[in-house]
Design a protein around this motif. Structure first.
Motif, PDB file in Angstrom:
ATOM      1  N   GLU A  11       0.446  20.667  -4.522  1.00 19.78           N
ATOM      2  CA  GLU A  11      -0.197  19.540  -5.461  1.00 19.78           C
ATOM      3  C   GLU A  11      -1.239  18.952  -4.747  1.00 19.78           C
ATOM      4  OE1 GLU A  11       1.878  16.322  -7.210  1.00 19.78           O
ATOM      5  OE2 GLU A  11       3.803  17.663  -7.430  1.00 19.78           O
ATOM      6  N   THR A  12      -1.607  19.133  -3.527  1.00 18.06           N
ATOM      7  CA  THR A  12      -2.594  18.485  -2.689  1.00 18.06           C
ATOM      8  C   THR A  12      -3.819  19.455  -2.244  1.00 18.06           C
ATOM      9  OG1 THR A  12      -1.493  18.956  -0.634  1.00 18.06           O
ATOM     10  CG2 THR A  12      -0.880  16.785  -1.725  1.00 18.06           C
ATOM     11  N   LEU A  13      -3.813  20.739  -3.116  1.00 18.85           N
ATOM     12  CA  LEU A  13      -4.754  21.621  -2.811  1.00 18.85           C
ATOM     13  C   LEU A  13      -6.109  21.099  -2.944  1.00 18.85           C
ATOM     14  CD1 LEU A  13      -5.493  24.620  -2.180  1.00 18.85           C
ATOM     15  CD2 LEU A  13      -5.113  25.004  -4.740  1.00 18.85           C
ATOM     16  N   LEU A  16       4.554  15.724   8.211  1.00 16.27           N
ATOM     17  CA  LEU A  16       3.968  15.075   7.008  1.00 16.27           C
ATOM     18  C   LEU A  16       2.681  14.305   7.206  1.00 16.27           C
ATOM     19  CD1 LEU A  16       5.035  13.573   4.648  1.00 16.27           C
ATOM     20  CD2 LEU A  16       5.660  11.330   5.971  1.00 16.27           C
ATOM     21  N   CYS A  17       1.788  15.081   6.164  1.00 15.53           N
ATOM     22  CA  CYS A  17       0.506  14.825   6.310  1.00 15.53           C
ATOM     23  C   CYS A  17      -0.309  14.200   5.275  1.00 15.53           C
ATOM     24  CB  CYS A  17      -0.135  16.244   6.418  1.00 15.53           C
ATOM     25  SG  CYS A  17       0.240  17.433   7.723  1.00 15.53           S
ATOM     26  N   ASN A  18      -1.515  13.811   5.470  1.00 14.63           N
ATOM     27  CA  ASN A  18      -2.040  12.610   4.662  1.00 14.63           C
ATOM     28  C   ASN A  18      -2.908  13.719   3.458  1.00 14.63           C
ATOM     29  OD1 ASN A  18      -3.485  10.504   3.427  1.00 14.63           O
ATOM     30  ND2 ASN A  18      -5.036  10.731   4.967  1.00 14.63           N
ATOM     31  N   SER A  19      -2.574  13.285   1.990  1.00 19.88           N
ATOM     32  CA  SER A  19      -3.346  13.924   1.137  1.00 19.88           C
ATOM     33  C   SER A  19      -4.605  13.127   0.598  1.00 19.88           C
ATOM     34  CB  SER A  19      -2.470  13.665  -0.099  1.00 19.88           C
ATOM     35  OG  SER A  19      -2.589  12.640  -0.622  1.00 19.88           O
ATOM     36  N   GLY A  20      -4.864  11.806   1.135  1.00 20.30           N
ATOM     37  CA  GLY A  20      -6.094  11.053   0.767  1.00 20.30           C
ATOM     38  C   GLY A  20      -5.708  10.251  -0.321  1.00 20.30           C
ATOM     39  N   LEU A  21      -4.896  10.526  -1.312  1.00 22.66           N
ATOM     40  CA  LEU A  21      -4.434   9.501  -2.235  1.00 22.66           C
ATOM     41  C   LEU A  21      -3.765   8.271  -2.053  1.00 22.66           C
ATOM     42  CD1 LEU A  21      -4.769  12.289  -3.874  1.00 22.66           C
ATOM     43  CD2 LEU A  21      -3.524  11.257  -5.603  1.00 22.66           C
ATOM     44  N   VAL A  47       0.764  -1.267  -0.256  1.00 17.97           N
ATOM     45  CA  VAL A  47       0.000   0.011  -0.210  1.00 17.97           C
ATOM     46  C   VAL A  47       0.795   1.265  -0.095  1.00 17.97           C
ATOM     47  CG1 VAL A  47      -1.706   1.199   1.118  1.00 17.97           C
ATOM     48  CG2 VAL A  47      -1.552  -1.297   1.126  1.00 17.97           C
ATOM     49  N   VAL A  48       0.464   2.318  -0.620  1.00 18.12           N
ATOM     50  CA  VAL A  48       1.445   3.310  -0.781  1.00 18.12           C
ATOM     51  C   VAL A  48       0.327   4.424  -0.615  1.00 18.12           C
ATOM     52  CG1 VAL A  48       2.535   4.924  -2.222  1.00 18.12           C
ATOM     53  CG2 VAL A  48       3.057   2.724  -2.482  1.00 18.12           C
ATOM     54  N   VAL A  49       0.596   5.554   0.117  1.00 17.83           N
ATOM     55  CA  VAL A  49      -0.220   6.672   0.621  1.00 17.83           C
ATOM     56  C   VAL A  49       0.728   7.978  -0.145  1.00 17.83           C
ATOM     57  CG1 VAL A  49      -1.024   8.000   2.292  1.00 17.83           C
ATOM     58  CG2 VAL A  49      -1.503   5.860   2.494  1.00 17.83           C
ATOM     59  N   LEU A  50      -0.040   8.878  -0.511  1.00 20.54           N
ATOM     60  CA  LEU A  50       0.624  10.125  -0.939  1.00 20.54           C
ATOM     61  C   LEU A  50       0.718  11.077   0.366  1.00 20.54           C
ATOM     62  CD1 LEU A  50       1.926  11.775  -2.825  1.00 20.54           C
ATOM     63  CD2 LEU A  50      -0.053  12.771  -3.580  1.00 20.54           C
ATOM     64  N   GLY A  51       1.608  11.624   0.676  1.00 21.08           N
ATOM     65  CA  GLY A  51       1.915  12.498   1.793  1.00 21.08           C
ATOM     66  C   GLY A  51       2.503  14.009   1.381  1.00 21.08           C
ATOM     67  N   PHE A  52       2.321  14.963   2.198  1.00 23.56           N
ATOM     68  CA  PHE A  52       3.031  16.011   2.076  1.00 23.56           C
ATOM     69  C   PHE A  52       3.571  16.722   3.205  1.00 23.56           C
ATOM     70  CE2 PHE A  52      -1.239  17.143   3.020  1.00 23.56           C
ATOM     71  CZ  PHE A  52      -1.495  18.125   3.518  1.00 23.56           C
ATOM     72  N   GLU A  53       4.575  17.607   3.007  1.00 24.20           N
ATOM     73  CA  GLU A  53       5.137  18.326   4.244  1.00 24.20           C
ATOM     74  C   GLU A  53       4.336  19.670   4.384  1.00 24.20           C
ATOM     75  OE1 GLU A  53       7.189  17.417   6.572  1.00 24.20           O
ATOM     76  OE2 GLU A  53       8.038  15.748   5.764  1.00 24.20           O
ATOM     77  N   ALA A  54       3.668  19.743   5.323  1.00 25.36           N
ATOM     78  CA  ALA A  54       2.590  21.043   5.433  1.00 25.36           C
ATOM     79  C   ALA A  54       3.337  22.135   6.180  1.00 25.36           C
ATOM     80  CB  ALA A  54       1.517  20.468   6.191  1.00 25.36           C
ATOM     81  N   ALA A  55       3.189  23.266   5.355  1.00 24.08           N
ATOM     82  CA  ALA A  55       3.704  24.419   6.205  1.00 24.08           C
ATOM     83  C   ALA A  55       3.009  24.873   7.665  1.00 24.08           C
ATOM     84  CB  ALA A  55       3.815  25.817   5.386  1.00 24.08           C
TER      85      ALA A  55
END
Length: 450
Positions: free
Chosen positions: A221-223, A167-172, A126-134
């Motif tokens: 990208e996760t906007l 590191l936060c969850n984008s949902g993808l 399983v792979v989840v897309l995350g992002f570093e949130a300001a």
């Protein structure tokens, strides 16, 4: 490895304050969910399933305009994201391969990011897309142990140490199809909302012996788009990216901030775009063409070396051959304009075929509509259409033919002929002077009576 896309598009989007389903609100003149589908197309998916709910028929109709092979799954009750994905089980029956879950209201995830998720799938279940949130705020946090993702914890349930994670969850999500549906079957709804949440599959996977990891992307990208203000911001981001892309590809934008693109706009290298130009859907402008200021193009093709405008409008079906000239206050619709042909001033050319090297004089109109049906006008090569000619379709003007200025052409004109379709001029000596004297006298009497 075969891939399938699941696009979640069932939400009502109440914060948009609209009767239109949220994912149908446009960014770059395309429904916002079309952007996610365009990025997912990099995977060349064998199946694509769009999950619809509120306004489902409208969403399905727009999806089939993009690709008639898209499958539709319906989530009649909004019971959470895991429940939404489960609605695709029938559509993906028998599918073997990777499934990628995208969101219709998250339009800017890039092709590169999705391909990196696909790469990570080679080594993790399983792979989840995350992002570093300001500003992580209330985003779900991705809890990592090395390169392993152990769980996704919501802010309200997180410890202080977990809330410090950026590191936060984008949902993808990407996962093997069989693994994904096995995990979804184990998701419960023991929470305040009584809903089935997709992030819960990570902890279930960890406990079941499956491996999970996260791929990171830029926060932009996760906007997500949930309000009209966010929609406007998203369109601004899209336009800025398209302008930058055009200039990087060798297009001259004389005033970039005044040029507006659609998702599918294509501009060739060395094209020149002057200020205040709007590209609606379905526009291709080839190399070395010039679009002059204050022009509006939609559903048209402009070939090499052509010029359009200023103040011109190309409507759907307008096809300009090489080195054609469309001038100021000219409108072209569903018409073929030949190579080197000129339509330079104040004209309407609709439902027509205009040959190579022809000159269309100022004020020419193709009268194509009889109130019920549209009819076609054909003008041959190297013809000369005099100013203020009315071409009453269906009608054909031959090669090297000419129409006299001010003519109303209702019959075909043979090759090389001159057509004159106007009343004979008659001059009445001094009649204008007498008429004006009479009118002025009547005006004076009227004013005196007042």
């Amino acid at each position: 490895m075969a891939t399938a896309l699941i696009l979640l598009a069932a939400g009502q989007g109440t914060r948009m304050n609209s009767d239109l389903p949220k994912v149908l609100h446009p960014i770059g003149n395309a429904p916002m969910f079309a952007h996610a589908l365009a990025s997912g197309a990099a995977l060349d998916p064998a199946r694509t399933v769009v999950v619809v709910g509120h306004g489902g028929d409208l969403v399905a109709r727009e999806a089939h305009k993009i690709d008639e092979d898209i499958l539709i799954a319906r989530q009649d009750e909004q019971l959470g994201t895991a429940h939404a994905v489960l609605q695709t089980k029938e559509a993906l029956d028998g599918f073997e391969g990777d499934v990628f879950i995208l969101y219709g209201d998250t339009p800017f995830v890039s092709e590169d990011t999705i391909l990196r998720m696909a790469e990570a799938r080679r080594t993790h279940d399983v792979v989840v897309l995350g992002f570093e949130a300001a500003d992580p705020g209330r985003y779900g946090r991705l809890v990592m142990v090395g390169d392993k993702l152990t769980r996704i914890v919501e802010y309200k349930d997180a410890t202080e140490a977990e809330r410090a994670i950026t590191l936060c969850n984008s949902g993808l999500v990407a996962a093997d199809a069989n693994v994904l549906f096995d995990l979804l079957d184990q998701v419960g709804n023991d929470n305040a909302a009584g809903e089935y949440y997709l992030p819960d599959i990570i902890e279930i996977a960890w406990k079941s012996g499956w491996t999970a990891t996260a791929v990171s992307c830029a926060e932009t990208e996760t906007l997500g788009v949930n309000t009209r203000a966010e929609l406007a911001r998203a369109d601004g981001i899209f336009q800025a990216a398209k302008r930058a892309e055009a200039m990087e590809n060798g297009v001259t934008l004389m005033a970039p901030e005044t040029v507006f693109f659609s998702l599918d706009t294509y501009l060739g290298r060395d094209a020149v775009i002057e200020p205040n130009v709007i590209f609606g859907p379905g526009v291709t402008v080839e190399s070395t063409a010039r679009i002059r200021a204050f022009s509006h193009l939609e559903g048209c093709h402009v070939s090499m070396g052509s010029t359009v405008g200023p103040f011109a409008r190309l409507r759907p079906g307008a096809e300009l051959a090489n080195n054609a000239h469309i001038g100021n206050f000219v409108e072209v619709k569903n018409a073929q304009i030949g190579e080197g042909t000129k339509v330079n001033h104040l004209s309407y050319i609709g439902d027509a075929d205009i040959g190579d090297g022809t000159n269309i004089g100022a004020g020419t109109i193709t009268c194509n509509y009889d109130g019920v049906f549209k009819h076609r006008t054909t003008v041959g090569r190297d013809a000369f259409i005099g100013s203020n000619t009315m071409l009453v379709a269906p009608v054909t003007v031959g090669h090297e033919a000419m129409t006299a200025s001010g003519s109303v052409i209702t019959s075909d004109v043979p090759n090389g002929a001159l057509a004159i379709g106007r009343a004979k001029q008659v001059n009445k000596p001094m009649l204008a002077v007498r008429m004006f004297e009479k009118l002025k006298s009547l005006k004076a009497k009227k004013q005196k009576g007042q």
